[in-house]
Design an enzyme around this catalytic site. Structure first.
Site, PDB file in Angstrom:
ATOM      1  N   ASP A  47      -2.010   8.013   7.433  1.00 56.28           N
ATOM      2  CA  ASP A  47      -3.150   7.217   8.490  1.00 56.28           C
ATOM      3  C   ASP A  47      -2.130   6.615   9.489  1.00 56.28           C
ATOM      4  OD1 ASP A  47      -2.285   5.858   7.175  1.00 56.28           O
ATOM      5  OD2 ASP A  47      -4.056   5.384   5.701  1.00 56.28           O
ATOM      6  N   SER A  92       0.673  -0.907  -0.175  1.00 63.47           N
ATOM      7  CA  SER A  92       0.387  -0.166  -0.073  1.00 63.47           C
ATOM      8  C   SER A  92       1.022   0.945   0.001  1.00 63.47           C
ATOM      9  CB  SER A  92      -0.770   0.081   1.318  1.00 63.47           C
ATOM     10  OG  SER A  92      -0.280   0.194   2.394  1.00 63.47           O
ATOM     11  N   HIS A 110       0.503   4.611   7.102  1.00 70.30           N
ATOM     12  CA  HIS A 110       0.995   5.739   5.722  1.00 70.30           C
ATOM     13  C   HIS A 110       1.427   7.148   6.019  1.00 70.30           C
ATOM     14  CE1 HIS A 110      -2.070   2.262   4.587  1.00 70.30           C
ATOM     15  NE2 HIS A 110      -1.085   1.857   3.575  1.00 70.30           N
TER      16      HIS A 110
END
Length: 373
Positions: free
Chosen positions: A338, A46, A341
């Protein structure tokens, strides 16, 4: 080539902007008409996913606002950040256009000759990693997906030998094998079967097999990103109730075990009688760069290092950024976007260090030096 919002220019420290300008000048001077690599192919999780999970039945998706609030047009794309990822910035520094997510190419009609991004949120080196989050592409699956792209490229240009040998491969995997596997003992058995050194050995064994498969397909220029200081992300700070100003050292030590092995793998491959003869492997020290930023945040223009800009609960990391949540106002002052990340301000610094940094950032050479080979 590079685009900044007004907010970015205000809050990204001046020296970063100046370094970026110098680097772009070097790019323009040395390759005025073409990119520094013919293409870039990305395999990862991600941190570099640019939309593949949008089309998967997965809980690990970010195709909703406020993700992408600072991306071009302010629209969510499936990137797990407020804006651009590290590979977005690397691509710009190399003079490449935005490369498509693999899932955008499967129906045809998308140019794949400048590269493709196969990264998948929740994906890891091990097949079972992230299974509790639904569909995702493991490293093995991503390598298999490349085969489909290769057939399309072959139809377009015929012989691919020189093209693949000159193209750049970026691999950024391993983070989920810890945070969405080893560090979740209620869901996975790995921590009861392997101690941390043995688990790192397991990861490197599987990683090496898939990496050498990419080599056998014809790639010759590789950047292998290390795992970041996972003990410092808001998710881990919140879960383990870490005192302010500290990280979870036991988790960071696990990441270092993996990274030390990855760097040794780079040395081994570069000196091997086969791979070392016609290929170059580079270790991207994302861990060291991140620790430097977290230790000296003011020097890089950051003020908040221990909580997400968008999230819920302790450290804004107990629940990650939810749809239509209101994020912090000054996002470029935050290291973390977040629970897991970083912000695009952080990503820009890492990309610059990978592109033109010292051996402590990119070993044994940086991307600019690799492009001259």
């Amino acid at each position: 080539m590079m685009s900044f919002t007004t907010q970015s220019l205000v809050f990204v420290p001046l020296f970063v902007v100046l370094i970026h300008a110098v680097v772009l000048a070097a790019v323009d001077e040395n390759s005025p008409d073409e990119a520094m690599f013919p293409a870039m192919f990305v395999f990862g999780d991600s941190l570099v996913d640019n939309g593949n999970n949008n089309r998967l039945n997965s809980l690990a998706r970010s195709n909703y606002f406020p993700y992408g609030i600072d991306f071009d047009g302010g629209q969510p794309t499936g990137r797990f950040s407020n804006g651009k990822t590290i590979v977005d910035f690397i691509g710009e520094l190399l003079g490449l256009p935005d490369i498509p997510a693999f899932m955008e190419t499967i129906d045809g009609g998308v140019d794949v000759l400048r590269g493709v991004n196969y990264a998948s949120a929740a994906g890891g080196i091990l097949e079972e990693t992230g299974r509790h989050l639904g569909e995702r592409f493991s490293m093995r699956r991503q390598v298999e997906n490349f085969d489909k792209t290769l057939m399309e490229i072959s139809r377009g240009i015929g012989s691919v030998t020189e093209y693949l040998a000159k193209s750049l491969v970026v691999v950024s995997l391993g983070n989920n094998d810890y945070i969405n596997n080893y560090l979740k003992p209620s869901l996975f058995l790995t921590s009861s079967i392997y101690d941390p050194p043995s688990f790192a050995d397991l990861l490197l064994s599987n990683f090496t097999s898939n990496l050498l498969e990419l080599y056998e397909k014809g790639f010759r220029k590789f950047v292998l990103a290390g795992v970041g200081p996972l003990g410092c992300i808001p998710d881990q700070l919140a879960a383990r109730a870490v005192p302010p100003g500290q990280c979870v050292e036991a988790v960071n030590e696990m990441a270092e075990l993996f990274n030390n092995r990855l760097k040794s793998l780079v040395d081994r491959l570069n000196s091997d009688h086969k791979t070392g003869r016609d290929a170059i492997f580079v270790y991207g020290n994302t861990y060291g760069a991140a620790v430097d930023i977290l230790t000296n945040p003011i020097s890089y223009g950051f003020e908040v290092t221990d909580r997400g800009c968008c999230g819920v609960g302790r450290n804004r990391g107990e629940i990650t950024c939810l749809p239509l949540a209101v994020p912090c106002a000054f996002r470029d002052r935050h290291v973390f976007w977040d629970a897991f990340h970083p912000t695009q301000a952080f990503n820009l610094i890492i990309a610059l260090r990978a592109f033109n940094g010292s051996k402590s950032d990119c070993y044994p050479i940086n991307l600019f030096q690799m492009s001259r080979l």
